[in-house]
Structure formats: structure tokens, C-alpha cells
Design a protein around this motif. Sequence first.
Motif, PDB file in Angstrom:
ATOM      1  N   ARG A 134       0.834  -1.208   0.000  1.00 52.76           N
ATOM      2  CA  ARG A 134       0.000   0.000   0.000  1.00 52.76           C
ATOM      3  C   ARG A 134       0.870   1.259   0.000  1.00 52.76           C
ATOM      4  NH1 ARG A 134      -4.112   0.833   4.735  1.00 52.76           N
ATOM      5  NH2 ARG A 134      -4.058   3.111   4.448  1.00 52.76           N
ATOM      6  N   ILE A 135       1.893   1.257   0.806  1.00 53.99           N
ATOM      7  CA  ILE A 135       2.778   2.431   0.847  1.00 53.99           C
ATOM      8  C   ILE A 135       3.409   2.661  -0.514  1.00 53.99           C
ATOM      9  CG2 ILE A 135       4.934   3.362   1.839  1.00 53.99           C
ATOM     10  CD1 ILE A 135       4.252   1.827   4.413  1.00 53.99           C
ATOM     11  N   LEU A 136       3.841   1.555  -1.096  1.00 52.95           N
ATOM     12  CA  LEU A 136       4.511   1.658  -2.393  1.00 52.95           C
ATOM     13  C   LEU A 136       3.570   2.258  -3.446  1.00 52.95           C
ATOM     14  CD1 LEU A 136       7.262   0.759  -3.659  1.00 52.95           C
ATOM     15  CD2 LEU A 136       6.020  -1.232  -4.520  1.00 52.95           C
ATOM     16  N   LEU A 137       2.318   1.862  -3.403  1.00 52.19           N
ATOM     17  CA  LEU A 137       1.372   2.277  -4.436  1.00 52.19           C
ATOM     18  C   LEU A 137       0.677   3.611  -4.131  1.00 52.19           C
ATOM     19  CD1 LEU A 137      -0.199  -1.253  -5.052  1.00 52.19           C
ATOM     20  CD2 LEU A 137       1.551  -0.074  -6.425  1.00 52.19           C
ATOM     21  N   GLU A 138       0.899   4.149  -2.955  1.00 48.11           N
ATOM     22  CA  GLU A 138       0.230   5.389  -2.553  1.00 48.11           C
ATOM     23  C   GLU A 138       0.702   6.554  -3.440  1.00 48.11           C
ATOM     24  OE1 GLU A 138      -2.237   6.127  -0.028  1.00 48.11           O
ATOM     25  OE2 GLU A 138      -2.066   7.924  -1.296  1.00 48.11           O
ATOM     26  N   ALA A 139      -0.245   7.226  -4.101  1.00 47.70           N
ATOM     27  CA  ALA A 139       0.106   8.295  -5.036  1.00 47.70           C
ATOM     28  C   ALA A 139       0.409   9.605  -4.309  1.00 47.70           C
ATOM     29  CB  ALA A 139      -1.022   8.500  -6.033  1.00 47.70           C
ATOM     30  N   ASP A 140      -0.327   9.850  -3.226  1.00 44.72           N
ATOM     31  CA  ASP A 140      -0.151  11.091  -2.457  1.00 44.72           C
ATOM     32  C   ASP A 140       1.124  10.999  -1.622  1.00 44.72           C
ATOM     33  OD1 ASP A 140      -0.193  13.090  -0.563  1.00 44.72           O
ATOM     34  OD2 ASP A 140      -2.380  12.973  -0.233  1.00 44.72           O
ATOM     35  N   ALA A 141       2.142  11.809  -1.964  1.00 46.57           N
ATOM     36  CA  ALA A 141       3.465  11.713  -1.323  1.00 46.57           C
ATOM     37  C   ALA A 141       3.377  11.943   0.181  1.00 46.57           C
ATOM     38  CB  ALA A 141       4.436  12.695  -1.950  1.00 46.57           C
ATOM     39  N   ALA A 142       2.552  12.929   0.599  1.00 44.84           N
ATOM     40  CA  ALA A 142       2.436  13.239   2.033  1.00 44.84           C
ATOM     41  C   ALA A 142       1.860  12.059   2.787  1.00 44.84           C
ATOM     42  CB  ALA A 142       1.560  14.469   2.233  1.00 44.84           C
ATOM     43  N   LYS A 143       0.871  11.418   2.211  1.00 49.52           N
ATOM     44  CA  LYS A 143       0.214  10.281   2.839  1.00 49.52           C
ATOM     45  C   LYS A 143       1.153   9.074   2.920  1.00 49.52           C
ATOM     46  CE  LYS A 143      -4.611   9.196   3.183  1.00 49.52           C
ATOM     47  NZ  LYS A 143      -5.862   8.961   2.476  1.00 49.52           N
TER      48      LYS A 143
END
Length: 605
Positions: A561-570
Motif C-alpha cells: 500500500r505504501i509503495l502504491l500510494e500516489a499522495d506523497a504526504a500520505k
Amino acid sequence: MQTGKINVQTENIFPIIKKFLYSDHEIFVRELVSNAVDATQKLKTLASFGEFKGEMGETTIEVVLNKEAKTLTIKDKGIGMTAEEVDKYINQIAFSGAEEFVNKYKDKAEAANAMIGKFGLGFYSSFMVSAKVEIISKSFKNDDDAKAVHWECDGSPDFTLIAADKTERGTDIVLHIADDSAEFIEKERIGTILRKYCGFLPVEIKFEGEVVNDTTPLWTKKPADLTDEDYKKFYQDLYPYSEDPLFNIHLNVDYPFNLTGILYFPKHRNNFDPHKNKIQLYSRQVFITDSVEGIVPEFLMLLHGVLDSPDIPLNVSRSYLQSDSNVKKISGHITKKVADKLEELFKKDRTDFEQKWEDVKVFMEYGMLTDEKFYERAVKFYLFKNTEGKYFTMEEYLEKIKHGQTDKDKKTVYLYTNNAVEQHSFIETAKERGYDVLEMSGQLDSHFVNHVEQKLADTMFVRVDSDTIDNLIKKEEAMPSKLTEEQQNQLKPIIESQLGKDKFTIKFESLSEKDQPIIINKPEFMRRMKDMAAMGGMSYMGTMPEIFHLVVNTNHPIISRILLEADAAKQFQLAKQICDLAMLSQNMLKGEELTKFVKRSLELI
Ligand code: ADP
Ligand code: MG
């Protein structure tokens, strides 16, 4: 009247006695009182052979102080001495070769001490504290024709020997205490010395009207005649106000050497101080010393009690003692007896032994670490305790874990924890896999683990938090990873930026989905080096920063999930959160970081 020179080849012997031969001047009391005891016992022996037919009468030895006259007198009713005997035993003291000895060793108190036994200087120790010494003696042989003798010497080699009018059998030794030794005409001082050295002498001794000794101390009695209460009471006599000991060992050997005594096993409760002077050494009930270093193996110095052996050379230096073959045999014997006793307790009542274990463990480990012979015995009843509170002998434990905890290289892996609270999550993970974890939180355990590992073949001890559990007990190749190498490289800087880099090395591992996403380990080798350094004073190792492995579980859904997260802040926030969680479970999240973590968690909820 006879006058003459004591058969000493040099004029200088007395100053040397005074200066070098004994470092403790007080021991003259021991020497003179034990001579009086010897003389009394010799008479009793002669009577038992029928060689003395007279009236034994009362045989109490008296120690009398006269402050005005500045004298200290030791009176016995023993065999006494004739004029010939005084000449033989006192004048012609065994100083043959003394001149050579004196010249050779005059600067070396140690060496002089080593030799003293050979020269029979017991009586002459009185000159350490006296300006003049008198002997007034009447032999048992002269019961009829009162030929008592009076010998006198002022510390020079000149003496006088005249007839005396003493009518009672026995010997009075009169010391005219020298001005520089005035402490020895103090009642308090003499009383203290008598209790220390003569408290267990076998003939009654009176000082200023009071009996100062117990003539039949417990160790001289038959174990069969004694109760637990007797042993406890004696322990209290030796060490007032102490907690009762766990158990005791009554020693009684007469071949190939003479040794009696009672050793007590105190409660150690995980901490100990082997250098307390708790074992008292006696020779035929005469107190010799309570510093038994070199006489008993170091680990046995954790025990308390008394040892009595006429075969231990007295008044000799430590280095001399350590090389003495009797001393070696005796310490070997004591080691064996202690092992016998522990084994007996273990075999007789296992439950009771397990209950005592916490007080015995540190002693066992100290012995096994330092004494090969003891290790060989103790290995049969040393107990491992696991995190469930169950006890196993080493053999039983191997049997228990052999099947499940042998890795693919055929090494049996012993998992242990030194802090079940801090390492709780690791212990739980291990247990979920069906593994067993040992409780090794004792003072010597880190050393002990090293030692046992060297002793046992194909054995490895690893602390439960030192690597991921599947790495600790590697069974087969890891399952396929859900992340490609490229993806791992992408993730690495994101995780790295959450941590103080220098402390951590990041590893990607393909673990089960059920394992945590991030695990922090403390590598076994580094940690052991640090533990050893801390105990052994290698301070440069101790100050090295700790190194941690941060393991990223590539199969955990959150990691993808972290890898695929588009929002950099998130993405950043999530990464931070799971790193902090890993830190938290290692008790490494503190201060400001902890506060921030709590805040962030609330926001996320
Ligand atoms: P040791 O006791 O080792 O023989 P000492 O110097 O203490 O050496 O005594 C020398 C000898 O003097 C003794 O062996 C003993 O024969 C004699 N002696 C000393 N004190 C007494 C005494 N109180 N009564 C009888 N004989 C004594
Ligand atoms: Mg003597």
C-alpha cells in the motif's frame, strides 16, 4: 643456674621475627594458647595409653592480664617441660640453616612467611610483642620431685634457665608486653583476639574468669547426631542476623587427607559477591584465616561455613598455598562434595530442587564457567527454565526442541530472552511458530550461553529478538517475495528517511503476511560482543553505537500500500507510522518522537 645462647646462628633473628615473620602481631595469642592446648591434649593421650597415671584434675587453660605489671600470662595444666625439654624444644629451636634463610629472605616478607612453618617459630612469635618472656614449667614426669624450671629471655639470644618452685603440673608463659605493643594489655583487645582465634579450641579456655570457647563445635560432631535446627543455630552463631541458609554440607574425610567442616549454601537470589570472607579456615579447631582465596576454588567462595584441616600448611603465602598438593586435593574434594550434594538434592526431590533453583542457579553457572570438573558433574542437573516457568535438564530440553528447532544446517537453535517484558512480541511470534523460549535473565547468563554453546556440538543460542524468527531457525528457502527488486529500491529511501540512518541497516525479507510489516532486530553477534565488553571492561566496545537491523516484510499488505500510494504526504505518513510501531515494540520510541507518534495516530484514527 644455666645461662647460654639460644642456638641461633645470627644475632639478628629476633628483629626479623618481629618485622617479617608475621604480618599480624596478634597471632602470638593463637600460637601460645594452641601450644597450651597441645600440651593438655598430649597429657590426655598419655593418660589413655596408661603412661600418665596421676590425677588429671581440672585442665582449663587460663589467660590472665595484669595491667600494672604489664604482663599477659597463659597457664596450662598440660604435660609441662623438664629442664632438658626446655633446652631441646625452646633453646635449640630448629634454626639449622636459619642463617642462610635469614640472609636470603630478609627483604622478602612473603618468602619468610612461606618458610615459617619449617622453623617452628610458634613460641618465638611472643617476641613480636614482648620485652621479656618467661617460661615456668613443671613436667608431669616430675610429679614427685618438684623440679620445676624457670626460663627467661629478653629477646636477645641470651637466656637463663634456673630451678623454680612451681608445684602444680603444667606451664605458665609470662609475657612482659613491650611498650610499643601496649594494645596487648587491653582486656577488650585480648578478648577479641581470643574469641577470633580460640573460640572453638578443644580445651576449655578462661579469660578474666569467663570461658571463651566452645570445645566441641558442630563440625566435630557426627552428622547422624545433628538436626537441621543444630545446623541453623550454628549458622546463626557464625553469622548473626543472617537469613537461614538453603542447605549445608557436612564434610568428614580422613583419607588421603584430613578434612572436616560444614559448608552452608546461602540464598543467592541472582546476585552474589564471591569476595566476602565467609568461609573460615581452621586447623585442629584453631582459627587460621577467613580469606580462603587459593585454598578453595573461587566459585566455592560463594559458600559460607568452616573448614578444618591440619593438612593445610599454615602461615604460608598465598602463592605457596596455591601450589601445595594437599591444598589442590582438598579443593578438588570440596568441589566433588558440593556436586554430590546438589545431585542428591536434585535426585531426591526434583520439585524441591526446582523451588531452590533461583538461589542455586548463579552458583551453578559460576562453577560451570570456571571449573571444568564441576561442569562435567553439573551438566546433568543444571536446569533451563522456559518462559512458561517449566524446568528442564539440558538433556530433557534438547529432547524437547530437537525436532522443531533444528535448522537446515542441522544446528539445534536455542531461543532465549533476557527480558521477557521488553521482548514480549518476539517471544509471542516464536511461540506462534511452536518454538520454545528460554528465560536467561541472570547475572551470568550471557557468559553462560557462550560457554554452553562451545561445549555442546551443533548448538546455537540466539536471543529471540536478534533476527526474524524464520532466519533464526531456517528450515527451507523463504517464500517468494511480492516485491520486485526495483520496487524494493523505490521503497528503500522512503523508509530510510524516517530513521536516523547510521543506526539501522535496512533489509527486505519475504516473511509471512501475518508477521509485522517492519521488525527491528538486534543482531546476536554484535550484542554479545557488547555484553562481554561491558563485563570485561573493554570500554571501546562498550561505547560502540548499537546496530539494528530493520527488516521490511515484503509480503505485508501495508508495504504494498505504501509503495502504491500516489499522495506523497500520505505515503510518508504511513511509512513513518509503521516505523514508529516497530520502534515502539522494541521500547525504542521515546520523548518527542513518542509524543508525535501519539498525535499522528489520533489523526489517522
Ligand atoms: P610447635 O608448636 O610447632 O612445635 P612451638 O614453637 O609453638 O612449635 O613450640 C615448640 C615446642 O615447645 C613444642 O613443640 C613443645 O614441645 C614445647 N612447648 C611449647 N609450649 C608448651 C607448653 N605450654 N607446654 C609444654 N610444651 C610446650
Ligand atoms: Mg606451637
